[in-house]
Design a protein around this motif. Structure first.
Motif, short mmCIF file in Angstrom:
data_model
loop_
_atom_site.label_atom_id
_atom_site.label_comp_id
_atom_site.label_asym_id
_atom_site.label_seq_id
_atom_site.Cartn_x
_atom_site.Cartn_y
_atom_site.Cartn_z
N MET A 14 -2.82 15.02 0.46
CA MET A 14 -1.63 14.22 0.77
C MET A 14 -0.59 14.98 1.61
N PRO A 15 -0.21 16.22 1.21
CA PRO A 15 0.85 16.88 1.99
C PRO A 15 0.42 17.21 3.42
N ARG A 16 -0.88 17.43 3.61
CA ARG A 16 -1.37 17.69 4.98
C ARG A 16 -1.17 16.46 5.85
N VAL A 17 -1.51 15.30 5.28
CA VAL A 17 -1.37 14.05 6.03
C VAL A 17 0.11 13.84 6.38
N ALA A 18 0.98 14.07 5.40
CA ALA A 18 2.42 13.91 5.65
C ALA A 18 2.89 14.84 6.77
N ALA A 19 2.48 16.11 6.69
CA ALA A 19 2.93 17.08 7.70
C ALA A 19 2.39 16.72 9.08
N LEU A 20 1.13 16.27 9.14
CA LEU A 20 0.54 15.92 10.44
C LEU A 20 1.25 14.71 11.05
N LEU A 21 1.79 13.84 10.18
CA LEU A 21 2.55 12.69 10.66
C LEU A 21 4.04 13.00 10.78
N ASP A 22 4.42 14.24 10.47
CA ASP A 22 5.81 14.71 10.51
C ASP A 22 6.74 13.87 9.64
N VAL A 23 6.28 13.58 8.41
CA VAL A 23 7.14 12.88 7.45
C VAL A 23 7.12 13.64 6.12
N SER A 24 8.10 13.37 5.26
CA SER A 24 8.13 13.99 3.94
C SER A 24 7.09 13.34 3.04
N GLY A 25 6.34 14.14 2.31
CA GLY A 25 5.45 13.59 1.30
C GLY A 25 6.24 13.28 0.04
N ILE A 26 5.81 12.27 -0.69
CA ILE A 26 6.48 11.91 -1.95
C ILE A 26 5.44 12.08 -3.05
N SER A 27 5.64 13.11 -3.90
CA SER A 27 4.63 13.48 -4.88
C SER A 27 4.77 12.69 -6.17
N ASP A 28 3.62 12.28 -6.72
CA ASP A 28 3.55 11.93 -8.13
C ASP A 28 4.50 10.79 -8.55
N ILE A 29 4.53 9.69 -7.81
CA ILE A 29 5.46 8.62 -8.18
C ILE A 29 5.01 7.95 -9.48
N ILE A 30 5.99 7.53 -10.28
CA ILE A 30 5.67 6.81 -11.53
C ILE A 30 6.18 5.37 -11.48
N GLU A 31 6.94 5.02 -10.43
CA GLU A 31 7.46 3.66 -10.33
C GLU A 31 7.72 3.32 -8.86
N VAL A 32 7.43 2.06 -8.52
CA VAL A 32 7.77 1.55 -7.19
C VAL A 32 8.99 0.67 -7.37
N LYS A 33 10.15 1.09 -6.83
CA LYS A 33 11.37 0.28 -6.95
C LYS A 33 11.39 -0.77 -5.84
N SER A 34 11.00 -0.36 -4.66
CA SER A 34 10.90 -1.27 -3.52
C SER A 34 9.98 -0.58 -2.51
N GLU A 35 9.82 -1.20 -1.35
CA GLU A 35 8.87 -0.62 -0.39
C GLU A 35 9.27 0.79 0.07
N ASP A 36 10.56 1.15 -0.05
CA ASP A 36 10.97 2.48 0.40
C ASP A 36 11.58 3.35 -0.70
N THR A 37 11.62 2.84 -1.92
CA THR A 37 12.29 3.57 -3.00
C THR A 37 11.34 3.74 -4.18
N PHE A 38 11.24 4.99 -4.63
CA PHE A 38 10.27 5.34 -5.65
C PHE A 38 10.92 6.24 -6.70
N VAL A 39 10.33 6.27 -7.90
CA VAL A 39 10.81 7.16 -8.95
C VAL A 39 9.74 8.21 -9.22
N ARG A 40 10.18 9.47 -9.32
CA ARG A 40 9.22 10.54 -9.62
C ARG A 40 9.86 11.55 -10.58
N PRO A 41 9.05 12.09 -11.48
CA PRO A 41 9.58 13.09 -12.40
C PRO A 41 9.78 14.44 -11.72
N ILE A 42 10.83 15.14 -12.09
CA ILE A 42 11.07 16.51 -11.62
C ILE A 42 11.35 17.39 -12.84
N TYR A 43 11.42 18.68 -12.66
CA TYR A 43 11.70 19.61 -13.76
C TYR A 43 10.83 19.32 -14.98
#
Lengths: 249, 311
Positions: free
Chosen positions: B99-128
């Protein structure tokens, strides 16, 4: 051959993260910070490679606030030869970090970059893979064993079903998993010596790297709390509760 | 808006993780297309085409895709990424590698490990280690996302009738080659998709004692897991590890035996429906998240539990 090793200053792994009242992030004022545990393993591996005669110099690199100098000093006390801090007060996304590492890779031309597989604060697990994609250096992630084989590395990787090994051409990027090694402790004389080792500080602006990000944090929340449960007195009572109350067996 | 999902498969079968990723794709909305990369993978592509809600399946059949090497998979995904607003991967070892390779090759930020889709551009992910949940918003043209599979209910494996289209391979790297693998053999269900998980920690004292957990797992049709302490002590191989840096599980029942409940372990299991702890230390933090706790010596409790499950 030079080795670049990445070290990140993060909230100490023993400290429970507390969300700020304004939901903007995690409370980091007056809490213990340490080197990311995976990065300690990365430093240890770099040092072992040098001690085995496969590298001449180990450069510890951190990207972050000026306090990250402490983290670099820790790596120097473990045995790294010199340090580089790319200084910024912003919290950068892995893509920006990877681009800054690429800038250093082009400058220093290391044969190997060793990073931790993930930082225990953002839990992203992205930087090593991104750096590989950006530089064209080989990628060997989640490494639990690294062996030299001429101009190649044989790397044993931790995957979901067990272990796999791959062979990658050098120069390469390795991301360290927990079982790669047992990091050494820095001894007091080495901590004193580390203070004299060179540490170069570069401002992000001077790298010419675009660190803007398409990703923004809307808010940070506490996870839902679990209700405290009950203590049962016997195995019989436990089995009864699981069968008749929770109905999970 | 349309989403591309990289299908994970082995031995001709689609891995369960992929069905959860497709569920996350369905929550985003729009067409869901699948990409199957493999060696001799047309059978997998047929199975992928039968999954409910799938629009189209792209098949890249090439020996270079046999072992999920990140260099080759990322080049393939990027080659066929045109027109997609979202590209989704399972947050498995294989998915995290690519995943991160694909993101870097497309020059965008990867979004790791989402647990919820809030909308097409907003996601929830655990940290710490799961001690906080970050809601993140992406303004990138393409959202490249890793999906925590335990957070999304799998879609039905049948009911769809998508078309299969053969596509060209991407660039194949000559810098990396697969050498071999050592997979642990188990008759138990797969850890991340099991309904019941029985886990042991340092309190198990040795690898041999894990046979007591195997016995109970056999009676419950459960998977066996372990804490990092048990893995580091060499009791069981690393693929048993449940935690921030191991596998994340969310079964109906999680039975933690001889596990203190360090932050790193809780991160991997605290979304389980019912948590049971057996520990002789009543101060162990695991009791703060356990629905049912038994303060007892596991060497007394496990044989009793085994006998009780027979009755």
């Amino acid at each position: 051959m030079k080795i670049i090793v990445g070290v990140k200053r993060v909230l100490d792994y023993n400290v429970k993260a507390r969300v700020k009242a304004d939901k903007s992030g995690i409370e980091l004022a007056n809490v213990k910070m340490s080197m990311n545990p995976f990065d300690e393993i990365a430093v240890e591996e770099a040092l072992r490679i040098k001690e085995a005669g496969n590298a001449d110099e180990v450069i510890a690199v951190s990207i972050g606030s000026s306090q990250s100098q402490e983290t670099i000093r820790t790596a120097l006390a473990m045995g790294a030869d010199r340090g580089i801090l790319i200084e910024t007060d912003e919290l950068l996304e892995p893509l920006a970090i990877a681009k800054l590492f690429k800038h250093l890779v082009e400058k220093e031309e290391p044969g190997l970059v060793v990073l931790g597989k993930q930082a225990i604060d953002d839990d992203a697990n992205q930087t090593g893979q991104m750096l590989s994609a950006l530089t064209g250096m080989s990628q060997a992630t989640f490494a639990s064993k690294v062996e030299f084989d001429g101009d190649h590395l044989k790397v044993t990787r931790e995957v979901d079903a067990g272990l796999e090994s791959i062979k990658v051409a050098m120069p390469a990027i390795v991301t360290a998993d927990l079982r790669l090694n047992e990091p050494r402790y820095a001894k007091l004389p080495n901590i004193m010596k580390a203070k004299k080792k060179p540490l170069e500080v570069i401002a992000v602006a001077d790298t010419g790297v675009d660190v803007s990000s398409g990703l923004s944090v809307v808010e940070v929340n506490e996870p839902p709390k679990r209700e405290a449960g009950v203590i049962v007195k016997s195995v019989a009572e436990l089995v009864d509760k699981l069968r008749n109350e929770a109905k999970v067996i | 808006m349309s989403t591309l999902v990289l299908v994970e498969h082995e031995d001709g079968e689609i891995r369960p993780a992929t069905f959860s990723v497709i569920a996350a794709a369905a929550k985003i909305g729009g067409d869901v297309d699948l990409l199957v990369a493999g060696s001799d993978a047309s059978g997998v592509a047929q199975k992928a085409a039968a999954i409910a809600g799938v629009n189209k399946v792209m098949l890249a059949d090439n020996a270079a895709y046999a072992h999920e090497l990140a260099e080759n998979l990322s080049a393939l995904v990027v080659k066929h990424a045109g027109g997609y607003s979202h590209i989704l991967f399972a947050a498995t070892a294989a998915g995290k590698n690519v995943m991160p390779r694909v993101a870097a090759l497309l020059d965008v930020s990867g979004i790791s490990d989402i647990i919820e889709v809030k909308s097409e551009d907003t996601f929830v992910r655990p940290i710490y280690a799961g001690n906080a949940l970050a809601t993140v918003k992406s303004s990138d043209a393409v959202k490249v996302v890793g999906v925590r599979t335990t957070a999304f209910d799998a879609v039905a494996e049948e009911g769809g009738s998508a078309s299969v289209e053969t596509v060209d391979a991407g660039d194949i790297s000559d810098k990396v080659s697969f050498v071999g693998q050592e997979l642990s053999q188990s008759d138990r269900p797969e850890l991340t998709s099991a309904d019941i998980v029985v886990s042991g920690g340092r309190g198990m004292q040795s690898g041999e004692n894990f046979s007591m957990l195997d016995d109970i797992a056999g009676k419950l049709n459960a998977a066996v897991g372990a804490s990092r302490a048990a893995v580091d002590a060499g009791f069981v191989p690393n693929e048993y590890q449940v935690g921030q840096t191991g596998k994340v599980v969310a079964p109906d029942l999680y039975l933690a035996v001889g596990i203190s409940g360090a932050i790193q372990h809780l991160a991997g299991m605290k979304d389980s429906k019912v948590i049971v702890a057996i520990n002789k230390d009543e101060e162990a933090p695991i009791f703060q998240v356990a629905d049912y706790g038994l303060v007892a010596d596991l060497f007394d409790a496990l044989p009793e539990l085994s006998a009780a499950l027979d009755s």
